[in-house]
Design a protein around this motif. Structure first.
Motif, PDB file in Angstrom:
ATOM      1  N   GLN A  67      59.564  76.554  -7.718  1.00  0.00           N
ATOM      2  CA  GLN A  67      59.279  75.546  -6.695  1.00  0.00           C
ATOM      3  C   GLN A  67      57.997  74.780  -6.994  1.00  0.00           C
ATOM      4  OE1 GLN A  67      58.327  75.798  -2.075  1.00  0.00           O
ATOM      5  NE2 GLN A  67      60.510  76.109  -2.487  1.00  0.00           N
ATOM      6  N   LEU A  73      58.703  72.189  -9.611  1.00  0.00           N
ATOM      7  CA  LEU A  73      59.477  71.071  -9.081  1.00  0.00           C
ATOM      8  C   LEU A  73      58.629  70.193  -8.167  1.00  0.00           C
ATOM      9  CD1 LEU A  73      62.107  69.555  -8.787  1.00  0.00           C
ATOM     10  CD2 LEU A  73      62.834  71.220  -7.058  1.00  0.00           C
ATOM     11  N   TRP A  98      58.057  66.300  -9.017  1.00  0.00           N
ATOM     12  CA  TRP A  98      58.395  65.328  -7.988  1.00  0.00           C
ATOM     13  C   TRP A  98      57.173  64.487  -7.622  1.00  0.00           C
ATOM     14  CZ3 TRP A  98      62.227  67.338  -3.776  1.00  0.00           C
ATOM     15  CH2 TRP A  98      62.823  66.261  -3.110  1.00  0.00           C
ATOM     16  N   ARG A 154      62.583  58.653  -8.519  1.00  0.00           N
ATOM     17  CA  ARG A 154      63.975  58.638  -8.946  1.00  0.00           C
ATOM     18  C   ARG A 154      64.140  57.729 -10.160  1.00  0.00           C
ATOM     19  NH1 ARG A 154      67.996  60.123  -5.327  1.00  0.00           N
ATOM     20  NH2 ARG A 154      69.360  58.492  -6.147  1.00  0.00           N
ATOM     21  N   GLY A 157      66.754  71.746 -11.596  1.00  0.00           N
ATOM     22  CA  GLY A 157      66.248  71.232 -10.333  1.00  0.00           C
ATOM     23  C   GLY A 157      65.608  69.861 -10.435  1.00  0.00           C
ATOM     24  N   VAL A 168      68.700  67.666 -10.414  1.00  0.00           N
ATOM     25  CA  VAL A 168      69.567  67.845  -9.252  1.00  0.00           C
ATOM     26  C   VAL A 168      68.881  67.411  -7.967  1.00  0.00           C
ATOM     27  CG1 VAL A 168      70.805  69.549  -7.865  1.00  0.00           C
ATOM     28  CG2 VAL A 168      70.859  69.711 -10.356  1.00  0.00           C
ATOM     29  N   LEU A 169      67.627  67.837  -7.781  1.00  0.00           N
ATOM     30  CA  LEU A 169      66.913  67.560  -6.535  1.00  0.00           C
ATOM     31  C   LEU A 169      65.910  66.421  -6.666  1.00  0.00           C
ATOM     32  CD1 LEU A 169      66.274  71.215  -5.323  1.00  0.00           C
ATOM     33  CD2 LEU A 169      68.104  69.664  -4.639  1.00  0.00           C
ATOM     34  N   GLY A 170      65.305  66.260  -7.829  1.00  0.00           N
ATOM     35  CA  GLY A 170      64.272  65.250  -7.996  1.00  0.00           C
ATOM     36  C   GLY A 170      64.760  63.933  -8.559  1.00  0.00           C
ATOM     37  N   SER A 171      66.019  63.890  -9.033  1.00  0.00           N
ATOM     38  CA  SER A 171      66.553  62.688  -9.700  1.00  0.00           C
ATOM     39  C   SER A 171      65.648  62.245 -10.842  1.00  0.00           C
ATOM     40  CB  SER A 171      66.759  61.550  -8.684  1.00  0.00           C
ATOM     41  OG  SER A 171      67.733  61.900  -7.728  1.00  0.00           O
ATOM     42  N   THR A 179      56.513  67.688   0.047  1.00  0.00           N
ATOM     43  CA  THR A 179      57.628  68.074  -0.823  1.00  0.00           C
ATOM     44  C   THR A 179      57.999  69.535  -0.613  1.00  0.00           C
ATOM     45  OG1 THR A 179      56.885  66.452  -2.453  1.00  0.00           O
ATOM     46  CG2 THR A 179      58.437  68.137  -3.200  1.00  0.00           C
ATOM     47  N   ILE A 188      60.226  69.766   2.329  1.00  0.00           N
ATOM     48  CA  ILE A 188      61.575  69.302   2.022  1.00  0.00           C
ATOM     49  C   ILE A 188      62.373  70.384   1.305  1.00  0.00           C
ATOM     50  CG2 ILE A 188      62.908  67.646   0.633  1.00  0.00           C
ATOM     51  CD1 ILE A 188      60.604  65.642   1.099  1.00  0.00           C
ATOM     52  N   LEU A 189      61.715  71.116   0.427  1.00  0.00           N
ATOM     53  CA  LEU A 189      62.383  72.147  -0.376  1.00  0.00           C
ATOM     54  C   LEU A 189      62.530  73.471   0.360  1.00  0.00           C
ATOM     55  CD1 LEU A 189      60.631  71.464  -3.801  1.00  0.00           C
ATOM     56  CD2 LEU A 189      62.939  70.787  -3.107  1.00  0.00           C
TER      57      LEU A 189
END
Length: 356
Positions: free
Chosen positions: A60, A63, A67, A72, A91, A94-97, A228, A231-232
């Motif tokens: 985490q 990520l 992020w 994106r 991740g 998938v999650l951060g684009s 962030t 959000i996670l």
């Protein structure tokens, strides 16, 4: 039962449990848990950052940092075999684009500076925008040399890129540098971090805390990191009971990492002796170069099944995988591996030799 699988298997020491039990608590989502705040302030000051944030895991915190640096459609340069690319379930994409741009990892754990430079995209709408260079230290137990890190940082700055350190075992790298240079491990850790805009540090590996990692950076970066983390799903309430363990680890478990390195050295030397001296294992077990608390050994196919079964039968726990036609064993020393455990493991190897 000697457990060499990973330094993540450590149990809190009695003194650490006492610190956890006595930790004053608040609500960290409201930023008023005094034990969490004390850990974050201590870590930031210790490593030369403006601020830090406590989160449940290194996956985490990595990520969160990625992020924070990339939007994106942006791109981060990573190592082909590194945690941020291979071991964190994708991740960042998938999650951060965020597009990962992997670069081949060299045998010494580094990425060629020329390869990093070649991976940086021009400012063209056809390409993802390169925003970040990620380094991992240690990587597979190998230490990235300080001069190399400085060279990569210089390249990144010259191209307007940020730098993130996946420093899950950063204090193992600092311990190795301190032993090599005759310096203090905390000074080496601060110097190592000085090249990075952000860093992730695991408290639950070699440092021996049960849970948690830190992400470190500027105050503005950590302010966004807190959002962030929410959000996670990483916002915890009375998290001070866990943060107190990490705080204790930073204060009391850093200098003892040298013991883990010394025990791994003894283990590696013993396995190398077995490779040289016994008819059954001679030439059958390759001991790869080691620097810190992680060792890889490759077993020839004709002894691998019997040897790994023998270790398991006698309670010596390691991780294994297939690598280039050989069986690769990973041995990790840590807080809960004693001198007696190393002796027991080497004795188990010796008894396998006598069994033939």
């Amino acid at each position: 039962m000697p457990d060499f699988r990973s330094d993540t298997v450590t149990q809190p020491t009695p003194a650490m449990r006492e610190a956890m039990f006595k930790a004053p608590l608040g609500d960290d989502v409201f930023a008023d848990d005094p034990s969490v705040n004390a850990l974050q302030d201590h870590a930031a000051e210790l490593l030369g950052f403006e601020a830090a944030l406590f989160a449940p895991s290194g996956t985490q915190t990595n990520l969160i940092a990625l992020w924070g640096h990339c939007q994106r459609g942006d791109e981060a340069i990573v190592g082909q075999s590194w945690h941020t690319y291979r071991w964190e379930a994708g991740g960042m994409a998938v999650l951060g684009s965020i597009q990962p741009q992997p670069v081949e990892t060299q045998p010494d754990g580094s990425l060629r500076v020329a390869d990093i430079a070649a991976a940086i995209k021009p400012d063209d709408p056809h390409f993802a925008r390169t925003r970040l260079v990620v380094l991992e230290n240690t990587t597979g137990g190998q230490v990235l040399p300080p001069a190399y890190i400085a060279e990569v940082a210089q390249l990144a700055r010259s191209r307007g890129l940020a730098m993130h350190l996946d420093g899950a075992r950063m204090f193992n790298a600092a311990t190795a540098n301190a032993a090599r240079h005759g310096t203090d491990v905390y000074e080496e850790a601060r110097a190592l971090c000085s090249h990075f805009d952000s860093a992730s540090l695991c408290l639950s590996k070699g440092l021996g805390a049960p849970v948690g990692s830190l992400v470190l950076g500027s105050r503005d970066f950590i302010r966004q990191a807190r959002r962030t983390r929410k959000i996670l799903g990483g916002g915890m309430r009375q998290a001070g009971v866990l943060a107190a363990a990490g705080h204790y680890a930073l204060q009391h478990h850093v200098r003892r990492l040298a013991e883990d390195h010394a025990r791994l050295d003894r283990l590696a030397q013993g396995l190398a002796d077995a490779n040289r001296s016994h008819p059954v294992l001679q030439g059958k077990i390759t001991v790869l170069p080691w620097q810190t608390n992680i060792l890889f050994t490759d077993l020839h196919a004709d002894v691998a099944p019997a040897f790994t079964a023998w270790l398991a039968q006698h309670g010596v726990r390691v991780t294994s995988s297939l690598y280039g036609g050989a069986t690769r064993l990973r041995w990790v020393t840590h807080l809960d591996v004693s001198e007696a455990d190393v002796t027991a493991a080497l004795d188990c190897v010796a008894r396998f030799e006598r069994q033939g």
